[in-house]
Design a protein around this motif. Structure first.
Motif, short mmCIF file in Angstrom:
data_model
loop_
_atom_site.label_atom_id
_atom_site.label_comp_id
_atom_site.label_asym_id
_atom_site.label_seq_id
_atom_site.Cartn_x
_atom_site.Cartn_y
_atom_site.Cartn_z
N SER A 11 0.84 -1.21 0.00
CA SER A 11 0.00 0.00 0.00
C SER A 11 0.86 1.25 0.00
CB SER A 11 -0.91 0.01 1.23
OG SER A 11 -1.80 -1.05 1.16
N ALA A 12 1.95 1.19 0.75
CA ALA A 12 2.85 2.35 0.81
C ALA A 12 3.43 2.65 -0.58
CB ALA A 12 3.98 2.08 1.80
N GLU A 13 3.83 1.59 -1.26
CA GLU A 13 4.37 1.78 -2.61
C GLU A 13 3.32 2.36 -3.55
OE1 GLU A 13 7.74 -1.77 -2.52
OE2 GLU A 13 5.79 -2.14 -3.48
N GLN A 14 2.09 1.87 -3.40
CA GLN A 14 1.02 2.38 -4.25
C GLN A 14 0.73 3.85 -3.96
OE1 GLN A 14 -2.44 -0.09 -4.33
NE2 GLN A 14 -3.65 1.37 -5.52
N ILE A 15 0.78 4.19 -2.70
CA ILE A 15 0.54 5.59 -2.32
C ILE A 15 1.60 6.50 -2.94
CG2 ILE A 15 0.66 7.19 -0.36
CD1 ILE A 15 -0.69 4.91 1.30
N MET A 16 2.86 6.05 -2.88
CA MET A 16 3.94 6.90 -3.40
C MET A 16 3.89 6.99 -4.92
SD MET A 16 5.19 7.99 -0.69
CE MET A 16 6.58 8.93 -1.27
#
Lengths: 360, 484
Positions: free
Chosen positions: A323-328
């Motif tokens: 999710s963090a990667e997707q957010i960035m």
């Protein structure tokens, strides 16, 4: 017609083993000229000509990013070049939107000229879409000419199907005090060749570009941005941000070219690339060519995966790594999308993005 | 006054005021630009034919494999084309170049045995004095052959081998030479690597055994005195596991009105956990085509550090390459290029990450003035298996007038995600504010500009041994003379 050439050629060559000096390009299927119809009504103060061949002659010779080797493709558009013109001293508040909805297995070529007369301002948005898995070829060439103290904001949004090949070619030129901004979002297609060349021959003319991309599932993106500073006190800023995941490849060539006589010119280019899979290929070459003493040029690039500090911060707040990667990755696109003055286009981008960037 | 080099200029000014002296003294250009006749020298016919290469090989008493290697290299040279990038070298005509000029002396181990004119040359360049005060060993090449080679006894006793290349070809290290010679830089690399393979002559072989740390540097100095000739020395250094070496290379030549060429080759092997610093101050004359190739292979935990100052030459193509083949191998390149009138210097570095957790740092400065052209060119390549690698590139260019040119062409190719790659570059001129600030404190404009440029170059000069840092500052000061 067929074409077998190199496009997106870099202005100053380097080692051939890097395979970064240009992009080989070949295509053999027939290409059909496509018009560029304005969506909705043409705003007041804007004149629109669908077939502006006579006027188009005045804009030939303007350098484009994909380069002269693509000229033979765009000769197909004879009789179909659209001219969008903002009248003198008119500030057009509503953007002019042109949608290109590609059919499956279509192969089209289109061209537009955007002219802002003295003291005017205009925003033109081009949106390219097709079915999710559609295949085909699309070539678009856009020429922007900003008159004295005029302003053009060109927005290009590429949401083509997963088997499309696209050449998106742009050339801009500014008169004294004129300014062109290009916002480019590239999310779709299988292979995309994006080229932008900006000429700043006049005093205090300026150029700014903001490009965002997301490459997933075998996509290939090849970019060539060139700014030629010839006029005094000219200014350019280029920003390219994006994410690579899966087996994808991206090449970015960015050139700031300070020509002799451009005293007081400033140029800046920044690149951020987020890498999310061990199978990605990232190539970057940010050039500064300088033939004038009184200038200030800068470029910077950061390439890598999500920083451990950022990841730790997000995970400590209950956000998973994925999710963090997707957010960035999403943030890199939304920062450019926020510059688009049309909510419906922004929604289109974010919807496409959310559908595309899902994890197994 | 924001930049570090402007602050450095102010620091220099402060130091100068403390000492009552603003700069180191001027140097006389004649230190480099003097020449002697080729009395009783042997010079081969100009050009590049199979006969010339065969005769060169016979004259040098090459082993059979080397003669064969030379002829194969010549065939590759004839086959390869010039690059389609970089400075124009259309005025370099190999048919006018003598590829071998042998002084009328054998290599000596004592300066008093070296012929007077050659000895005078190296005295003027300060080599014997440097040997006495701060070096563990010295090699001095005059045209195509070494004329002097010596290494301190205490260094030799540690097993360190420092010898001329020709002796090494026949001595106890012959197999080691054959195993390593032109394996890092192959004749196929480019046309001038092939040229080197065909006509190489002179140079040094260094072997530092396991665990040996040399406290003083070794130095080779290359002097090309002959007109219309080439110098093609080969330097092969092997630093074995856990060993440590600082090697210094210097080069100069008098100026002629015809082209000279330098196509040397440097191959460096840095073993596991070894450390090698390779420093170069290049001050070839401004009729020189400097087409040199340098490459290092670094094993696990090893470190290569390049410190490079490029001041001379008419045209330069110079990009030392570091191949990081072992885990945690590390490379640093710190370089400065100063391109003045009539010079087109294309310099930079290549970093090739081929193993996990490798790291590289490139820091370069380039200065252009008087119509000089300076190009910074680099490549950072991170292979698929080099996960956990880091690379950082910083290049700054200073334009001193509008007749000059400065280009920055950095390429990066990354084939995996677990990396951290950063790049930054700046280009600009000396700020008027910094000059005004210094002038307001009684420094002349010329002095102020010179000090700012020295400050700009400081990150490089501070990496050099003191005497070379002084030489570099002198060169900068000399180049800055009359820039107003």
């Amino acid at each position: 017609m067929g074409i077998d050439t190199t496009i997106n050629n870099i202005p100053a060559l380097t080692w051939n083993w890097l395979k970064i000096n240009n992009a080989p390009f070949s295509y053999s299927a027939a290409m059909n000229a496509a018009g560029s119809a304005v969506k909705g009504t043409v705003p007041a103060g804007v004149s629109y000509t669908a077939d502006a061949d006579a006027e188009a002659d005045a804009y030939r010779g303007i350098e484009t990013g994909a380069g002269k080797n693509t000229d033979s493709i765009f000769e197909t558009t004879a009789g179909h070049t659209a001219l969008i013109k903002a009248e003198k001293n008119v500030h057009v508040s509503a953007p002019v939107r042109i949608d290109f909805t590609q059919d499956d297995r279509s192969s089209t070529v289109s061209a537009q000229i955007i002219r802002a007369e003295e003291g005017s301002s205009i925003t033109v948005i081009l949106v390219y879409t097709s079915g999710k898995r559609a295949s085909g070829f699309q070539a678009v060439r856009t020429i922007c000419s900003a008159g004295k103290n005029a302003y053009i904001h060109l927005v290009k949004v590429q949401l083509l199907g997963s088997s499309f090949t696209q050449i998106d070619d742009t050339g801009t030129v500014c008169e004294e005090g004129g300014r062109v901004e290009v916002t480019q979002i590239i999310l779709g297609g299988k292979e995309t060749y994006a080229g932008v060349a900006a000429a700043l021959p006049s005093y205090q003319s300026s150029f700014k570009s903001d490009t965002a991309y997301l490459c997933l599932n075998g996509q290939k993106l090849d970019m060539n941005y060139v700014v030629r500073h010839t006029g005094r006190k000219t200014d350019s800023k280029m920003s390219v941000k994006g994410t690579l995941r899966d087996t994808t490849a991206k090449t970015y060539r960015g050139t700031i070219d300070f020509k002799k006589g451009c005293a007081g010119a400033t140029g800046n280019e920044q690149e951020e690339t987020l890498l999310l899979s061990p199978t990605v290929v990232n190539k970057s070459i940010p050039l500064i060519l300088c033939d004038e003493e009184d200038v200030a040029g800068e470029h910077g690039a950061t390439i890598g995966r999500l920083g451990e500090d950022t990841l730790f911060y997000m995970q400590s707040r209950g956000i998973s790594k994925k999710s963090a990667e997707q957010i960035m990755a999403r943030a890199k696109v939304t920062s450019a999308a926020s510059l688009i003055p049309d909510e419906s286009v922004v929604t289109l981008i974010l919807t496409y993005l959310d559908k595309a960037f899902t994890y197994e | 006054m924001n930049s570090s080099w402007e602050r450095e200029a102010v620091r220099l000014m402060s130091d100068a005021n403390d000492s009552g002296k603003t700069q180191v003294n001027d140097i006389d250009r004649s230190i480099y630009d003097f020449r002697y006749d080729e009395k009783d020298f042997y010079r081969n016919d100009p050009g590049l034919t199979e006969e010339i290469v065969s005769k060169l090989s016979d004259d040098k008493h090459d082993p059979a494999w080397m003669k064969e290697f030379r002829l194969k290299s010549l065939a590759i040279y004839n086959e390869l084309k010039l690059t389609n990038w970089g400075p124009d070298i259309g005025d370099l005509h190999m048919e006018h170049i003598a590829t071998y000029v042998r002084p009328n002396t054998k290599m000596q181990g004592d300066w008093k045995d070296v012929p007077q004119d050659i000895k005078d040359t190296f005295e003027k360049l300060g080599i014997p004095e440097a040997e006495r005060t701060s070096l563990a060993g010295v090699g001095a090449q005059y045209d195509s052959e070494l004329v002097y080679h010596n290494v301190r006894d205490e260094v030799a006793k540690q097993g360190v081998v420092y010898t001329d290349f020709e002796s090494a070809l026949w001595g106890p290290y012959a197999d080691m030479i054959r195993e390593h010679f032109m394996h890092l830089v192959t004749p196929r690399d480019h046309k001038f690597a092939a040229l080197h393979g065909a006509v190489w002559s002179g140079g040094s072989f260094v072997y530092v055994p396991k665990g040996v740390h040399l406290t003083f540097p070794l130095q080779s100095y290359f002097r090309l005195n002959a007109k219309g000739a080439g110098q093609f020395e080969h330097t092969l250094i092997i630093v074995d596991e856990g060993a440590d070496l600082h090697f210094i290379e210097g080069c100069s030549a008098p100026k002629y009105n015809v082209a000279n060429i330098h196509a040397g080759c440097v191959e460096l092997y840095v073993a596991k956990n070894a450390h090698l610093r390779y420093s170069t101050i290049e001050n070839w004359s401004k009729n020189m085509y400097n087409l040199n190739t340098k490459r290092a292979k670094v094993e696990e935990g090893g470190t290569i550090e390049w410190v490079s100052g490029s001041f001379g030459s008419h045209v330069s193509y110079l990009y030392p390459e570091s191949d990081l083949v072992g885990e945690r191998a590390r490379a640093e390149f710190t370089g400065i290029t100063f391109a003045g009138s009539g010079q087109n210097l294309d310099t930079g570095a290549k970093m090739v990450h081929k193993a996990p957790h490798t790291s590289s740092v490139i820091t370069t400065k380039s200065i252009s003035k008087g119509g000089g052209i300076s190009t910074y060119r680099s490549a950072v390549y991170i292979a698929k298996n080099a996960a956990g690698s880091k690379a950082s590139v910083s290049c700054q260019s200073l334009m001193l007038d509008s007749n000059s040119r400065s280009d920055t062409i950095p390429a990066m190719e990354v084939l995996t995600d677990d990396v951290d790659v950063g790049h930054e570059a700046k280009i600009g001129r000396i700020s008027n504010e910094a000059v005004f600030y210094l002038m307001s404190r009684g420094i002349s404009e010329e002095e102020a500009r010179s000090m700012i440029v020295s400050g700009f170059a400081n990150p490089v000069s501070k990496e050099l041994p003191l005497e070379y840092a002084v030489e570099m500052n002198n060169l900068i000061r000399l180049e800055m003379k009359g820039t107003l």
